[in-house]
Design an enzyme around this catalytic site. Structure first.
Site, short mmCIF file in Angstrom:
data_model
loop_
_atom_site.label_atom_id
_atom_site.label_comp_id
_atom_site.label_asym_id
_atom_site.label_seq_id
_atom_site.Cartn_x
_atom_site.Cartn_y
_atom_site.Cartn_z
N LYS A 78 0.83 -1.20 0.00
CA LYS A 78 0.00 0.00 0.00
C LYS A 78 0.87 1.25 0.00
O LYS A 78 0.41 2.33 -0.31
CB LYS A 78 -0.89 0.00 1.24
CG LYS A 78 -1.88 -1.14 1.19
CD LYS A 78 -2.85 -1.11 2.35
CE LYS A 78 -3.64 -2.41 2.31
NZ LYS A 78 -4.54 -2.61 3.39
N ARG A 79 2.10 1.07 0.39
CA ARG A 79 2.99 2.24 0.45
C ARG A 79 3.38 2.73 -0.94
O ARG A 79 3.74 3.88 -1.12
CB ARG A 79 4.23 1.94 1.28
CG ARG A 79 3.97 1.93 2.77
CD ARG A 79 5.26 1.81 3.54
NE ARG A 79 5.93 0.56 3.24
CZ ARG A 79 5.64 -0.59 3.84
NH1 ARG A 79 4.70 -0.64 4.74
NH2 ARG A 79 6.29 -1.70 3.54
#
Ligand code: GLU
Length: 479
Positions: free
Chosen positions: A250-251
């Site tokens: 998700k980063r």
């Protein structure tokens, strides 16, 4: 037969990660394949992670992707509310019940005491200290207003076994599990508790989610068993990797649905591609409509091993979807990208759409592809050299005036007329077509790579601009 009910249960983080989109899609495909229901539930019990507008991102991403839920916060349904923060009282009631059944207990330990349980390796496991408290003492401390949490009571010994429909038999020793918090001191449940209560109350038959929950599922099964509830079926999905070593996390901003849309991928293409991340249809097809995916979807084709995100394949698939659009549809999705170009407002965008739709894989290529329209000036006349076409600057010097004359005399400026004039010129002069078309293409664009050949370029530029560019090129060659 039981009614198949699946759910997508995202936390509102502010974006729709492609891993989440895949979970939602598989939940949808599985339920629709079996004539079941698909439910959207918002898991927002972690108030610290609250993000303004995040729920709307979930709605819009699913909506644009064509993943339609039958029940959800904005749709309603008989098992609502579908937002966990609105279900606080329900969880507390069930947590108390679980305490009575011996599956959970109140814990009053302070932060300092918990910290003191950390061992030399930095690991900490709760020591069941508060399990020993008598019922009277617990009641007295709660009545006195002491803060508390409710913890799950995991047996010290034994093994928990369950069947996952993708990963097979999973067994976990209780000794490896922890007495996790089920109800926090703010009275809200943790994921560990809320998912069980909700999946049961919402009559979820098949729980489909990422592999990160594979090893914690025994904790949930323990609660189902203690409550005397039927366990759901489990389908855990393989992780998605960015490459051989890194998870698509998700980063990375590039793993979000909206980012892909903004880069010029069509939602249909993204969804189609995401479907293939972990599932291979038996029939070996790759490009599928939603209806085809529903028809073909089968858990047999879902893999246990990680799938690697393949940018090249996604681009290819997107290009395939773009090609199928009508010129009008292409114009509609391409407009934001046309607007990024200085050309916007100066040329016929529908005509450009017809030219570009088979020539770009992602819409963000558009401004670059059409920059030949906005800038035209000094260029390297070595571009007239083309080995295969047997052309060079010398030949261009000869043919450009002829081309100019033909175009100047064109009775109309449509594709067939321009084609016939230029090809006719080659025949008339006993030359290869390329010996006219290549010099014309370079003279009209000042570039060796253009979307479309000389005829398409001429069409878009229009007669006046064509003549201006050819004159410029003739001058350049004669300098
Ligand atoms: N809220 C959890 C997540 O976003 C859902 C996991 C599940 O589907 O049970 O990861």
């Amino acid at each position: 037969m039981e009614k198949i009910r699946t759910r997508f249960a995202p936390s509102p983080t502010g974006f729709m990660h492609l891993g989440g989109l895949r979970t939602a899609l598989y939940c949808y495909l599985y339920s629709k394949k079996h004539g079941g229901d698909f439910i959207l539930r918002i898991e927002d019990t972690d108030q610290e992670r609250f993000v303004e507008g995040a729920v709307e991102v979930i709605y819009s991403s699913l909506n644009e992707s064509g993943i339609c839920y039958d029940e959800g916060p904005d749709k309603g349904g008989e098992f609502g509310p579908y937002v966990q923060s609105e279900r606080k009282a329900i969880y507390l009631e069930y947590a108390k019940k679980l305490v009575e059944l011996g599956g959970a207990y109140y814990c009053f330990c302070t932060k300092e005491r918990l910290e003191s349980l950390t061992d030399e390796n930095g690991n900490r496991k709760y020591d069941k200290h508060c399990l020993k408290l008598s019922k009277e003492e617990v009641e007295a401390r709660i009545a006195a207003g002491e803060p508390y949490v409710i913890r799950q009571n995991i047996p010290l010994e034994g093994t928990s076994v369950y069947e996952d429909m993708v990963f097979g038999t999973i067994s976990v020793d209780y000794a490896d599990l922890e007495d996790n918090i089920l109800i926090k001191s703010d009275g809200l449940p943790t994921y560990n508790f809320a998912n069980v209560v909700d999946d049961h109350l919402m009559k979820i038959s098949h729980v489909i989610r990422g592999t990160e929950y594979l090893s914690s599922t025994p904790k949930y099964n323990l609660m189902y068993d203690t409550f005397g509830w039927e366990r759901p079926h489990y389908i855990h999905l393989p992780i998605i990797m960015k490459d051989q070593t890194r998870k698509l996390s998700k980063r990375y901003g590039d793993a979000n649905f909206d980012d892909f849309v903004n880069k010029g991928y069509l939602p249909e293409a993204i969804v189609n591609y995401v479907a293939l991340l972990g599932w291979s249809p038996k029939e070996n097809v790759e490009k599928m409509t939603m209806a085809q995916m529903i028809e073909l979807f089968s858990l047999d084709g879902v893999s246990k091993s990680p799938s690697i995100f393949d940018d090249v394949k996604l681009r290819w698939l997107n290009g395939e979807y773009l090609k199928e659009l009508s010129d009008e549809e292409f114009l509609k999705v391409a407009t934001p990208f046309f607007k990024q170009s200085k050309v916007y407002g100066k040329y016929d965008l529908l005509q450009l759409s017809a030219l570009l739709k088979t020539r770009v894989e992602i819409l963000s290529e558009i401004p670059d592809k059409i920059n030949f329209l906005e800038e035209f000036g000094e260029y390297d006349t070595a571009l007239f050299f083309h080995k295969k076409m047997k052309t060079d600057a010398e030949l261009a010097k000869t043919v450009l005036p002829w081309i100019r004359e033909k175009l100047a005399s064109a009775p109309s400026f449509d594709h067939d007329t321009i084609h016939d004039l230029l090809i006719g010129l080659a025949t008339e002069k006993e030359m290869k077509n390329g010996q006219i078309l290549w010099p014309a293409r370079v003279a009209l664009s000042g570039k060796d790579v253009t979307p479309g050949g000389a005829i398409e370029l001429a069409l878009i530029l229009g007669k006046e601009e064509c003549l201006r560019r050819i004159d410029f090129s003739i001058n350049l060659l004669n300098k």
